[in-house]
Design a protein around this motif. Structure first.
Motif, short mmCIF file in Angstrom:
data_model
loop_
_atom_site.label_atom_id
_atom_site.label_comp_id
_atom_site.label_asym_id
_atom_site.label_seq_id
_atom_site.Cartn_x
_atom_site.Cartn_y
_atom_site.Cartn_z
N ILE A 86 0.72 -1.20 0.25
CA ILE A 86 -0.38 -0.09 0.27
C ILE A 86 1.13 1.36 -0.08
CG2 ILE A 86 -2.19 1.33 1.58
CD1 ILE A 86 -2.28 -1.04 0.47
N PRO A 87 1.04 2.40 -1.12
CA PRO A 87 1.90 2.98 -1.41
C PRO A 87 1.46 4.63 -0.32
CG PRO A 87 0.31 3.50 -3.11
CD PRO A 87 0.24 2.14 -1.83
N THR A 88 2.10 5.44 0.17
CA THR A 88 1.65 6.74 0.70
C THR A 88 0.82 7.04 0.47
OG1 THR A 88 3.83 7.45 -0.13
CG2 THR A 88 3.95 6.49 2.52
N SER A 89 0.92 7.15 -1.04
CA SER A 89 -0.62 8.15 -1.12
C SER A 89 -1.65 7.31 -0.51
CB SER A 89 -0.76 8.05 -3.34
OG SER A 89 -0.91 6.38 -3.54
N PRO B 101 10.90 7.98 -5.75
CA PRO B 101 9.85 9.84 -5.47
C PRO B 101 8.44 9.95 -5.63
CG PRO B 101 10.69 9.89 -7.16
CD PRO B 101 11.45 7.76 -7.11
N PHE B 102 7.60 9.12 -6.38
CA PHE B 102 6.07 8.66 -6.50
C PHE B 102 5.57 8.69 -5.15
CE2 PHE B 102 8.80 6.66 -10.11
CZ PHE B 102 9.43 7.35 -10.60
N GLN B 103 4.02 8.69 -5.67
CA GLN B 103 3.13 8.39 -4.22
C GLN B 103 3.23 9.38 -3.30
OE1 GLN B 103 0.26 6.43 -5.84
NE2 GLN B 103 1.27 4.76 -6.97
N LEU B 104 2.69 10.91 -3.79
CA LEU B 104 3.14 11.95 -2.33
C LEU B 104 2.26 11.67 -1.46
CD1 LEU B 104 4.22 14.70 -3.46
CD2 LEU B 104 5.38 13.29 -1.79
N PRO B 105 2.29 11.39 -0.19
CA PRO B 105 1.40 11.38 0.91
C PRO B 105 0.10 12.84 1.23
CG PRO B 105 2.73 11.36 2.62
CD PRO B 105 3.42 11.62 0.56
N PHE B 106 0.82 13.65 0.13
CA PHE B 106 0.02 15.09 0.12
C PHE B 106 -0.29 15.13 -1.23
CE2 PHE B 106 4.17 15.43 1.60
CZ PHE B 106 4.34 16.15 0.43
N ASN B 107 -0.74 16.14 -1.35
CA ASN B 107 -1.39 16.98 -3.04
C ASN B 107 -0.27 18.21 -3.04
OD1 ASN B 107 -2.77 15.29 -4.67
ND2 ASN B 107 -4.23 15.93 -2.83
N LYS C 177 9.70 15.53 -3.58
CA LYS C 177 9.92 13.64 -3.67
C LYS C 177 9.61 13.41 -2.67
CE LYS C 177 13.91 14.81 -6.80
NZ LYS C 177 15.22 14.79 -7.34
N ASN C 178 8.41 12.29 -3.32
CA ASN C 178 8.38 12.02 -1.68
C ASN C 178 9.44 10.91 -1.25
OD1 ASN C 178 6.58 10.14 0.32
ND2 ASN C 178 5.96 8.86 -1.10
N THR C 179 10.24 10.21 0.18
CA THR C 179 10.93 9.67 0.13
C THR C 179 10.56 8.64 1.61
OG1 THR C 179 11.44 11.16 2.66
CG2 THR C 179 12.56 12.06 0.53
N PRO C 180 11.48 7.49 1.70
CA PRO C 180 10.88 7.17 2.60
C PRO C 180 10.73 6.58 4.57
CG PRO C 180 12.92 6.35 1.15
CD PRO C 180 12.23 7.37 1.49
N ALA C 181 11.01 8.76 4.44
CA ALA C 181 10.39 8.78 6.20
C ALA C 181 9.13 9.16 6.33
CB ALA C 181 11.00 10.25 6.09
N ASN C 182 8.75 9.27 4.64
CA ASN C 182 7.10 9.44 4.70
C ASN C 182 6.36 7.88 5.15
OD1 ASN C 182 7.06 11.90 4.30
ND2 ASN C 182 7.02 11.51 2.52
N ILE C 183 6.64 6.47 5.50
CA ILE C 183 6.23 5.94 5.71
C ILE C 183 5.08 5.92 6.43
CG2 ILE C 183 7.73 4.21 6.90
CD1 ILE C 183 6.36 2.99 3.31
#
Length: 247
Positions: A180-183, A209-215, A223-229
């Motif tokens: 399940i991605p951060t998006s 760097p895809f699937q950002l958790p925010f717009n 860029k998305n990063t692993p820290a957002n998991i």
């Protein structure tokens, strides 16, 4: 920051997506956010990319490596480079992937036939070496699952699959996992999948760097990063009405 250790099951943390300086920074940030492991997915079929992925895993203890072959780049030559790289670096890779089928970007019948042939070969490589398969499936879910059910003898992880209710049921029955991605933080379809899939068949990914958790703000490239998991872990906890620790 979470007090628990988290893993990012699928990220792309090398050029051209990130510079060496950016990679160093994102690994440092991941450590601060208790990210214990990052699976770096190498799926651009060049010797340079595969070798760079191995070098990153040697440099950073948190980084692990998958070798794959992006279906949109599937050719006999690309498969040969992929296979030689797998054989050369076999002790240092965790899984075969991402590999699979993509009917969204590729519609030419000849190229689709080649995709299927190479996907079948990639499944055989995973079977031969008893490595898990990480599978890319875009607008090709039925064909992907049919081929996997027929040929795969190893563990299967569907990477960010846009699964319908029918596909979710099939994944459960086949005992396949899904990332399940951060998006999931902003996209209803992934929330629905997270709700229906059993917890033990869910992995978390950023697809950095895809699937950002925010717009992102209009006009900005972030860029998305692993820290957002941890953000997706919290959102899945909310969706499934479970403690964050359970996720």
């Amino acid at each position: 920051m979470s007090e628990l250790s988290l893993w990012d099951a699928h990220a792309h943390i090398q050029p051209p997506w990130f510079s060496a300086k950016e990679i160093d920074a994102l690994v440092s940030l991941s450590r601060k956010e208790s990210i214990e492991g990052i699976i770096n997915v190498i799926s651009s079929p060049t010797k340079k990319d595969y070798s760079y992925g191995i070098a990153l895993a040697e440099k950073y203890s948190e980084v692990f490596t998958n070798f794959g072959l992006q279906p949109t780049e599937a050719t006999d030559e690309a498969f040969s480079i992929f296979l030689n790289s797998v054989n050369k670096h076999l002790p240092d890779i965790c899984a075969i992937g991402e590999v699979g089928l993509d009917y969204y970007w590729i519609q030419d019948p000849v190229k689709l036939t080649v995709q299927k042939e190479i996907f079948s070969k990639c499944i055989s490589v995973a079977n031969e070496h008893n490595l898990p398969l990480v599978v890319h499936s875009r607008k090709a879910e039925d064909d992907c699952l049919d081929m996997l059910e027929e040929k795969a003898t190893v563990s299967v992880v569907m990477h960010g699959m846009e699964a319908s209710d029918e596909h979710v049921k099939r994944l459960i029955d086949l005992n396949y996992s899904i990332t399940i991605p951060t998006s999931v933080c902003i996209r209803k379809k992934y929330k629905k999948i997270a709700l229906r899939m059993p917890l033990e068949q869910i992995l978390l990914e950023t697809d950095s760097p895809f699937q950002l958790p925010f717009n992102p703000p209009s006009g900005e490239r972030i860029k998305n990063t692993p820290a957002n998991i941890h953000l997706s872990a919290k959102r899945i906890a909310e969706v499934k009405d479970l403690p964050f620790e359970d996720i």
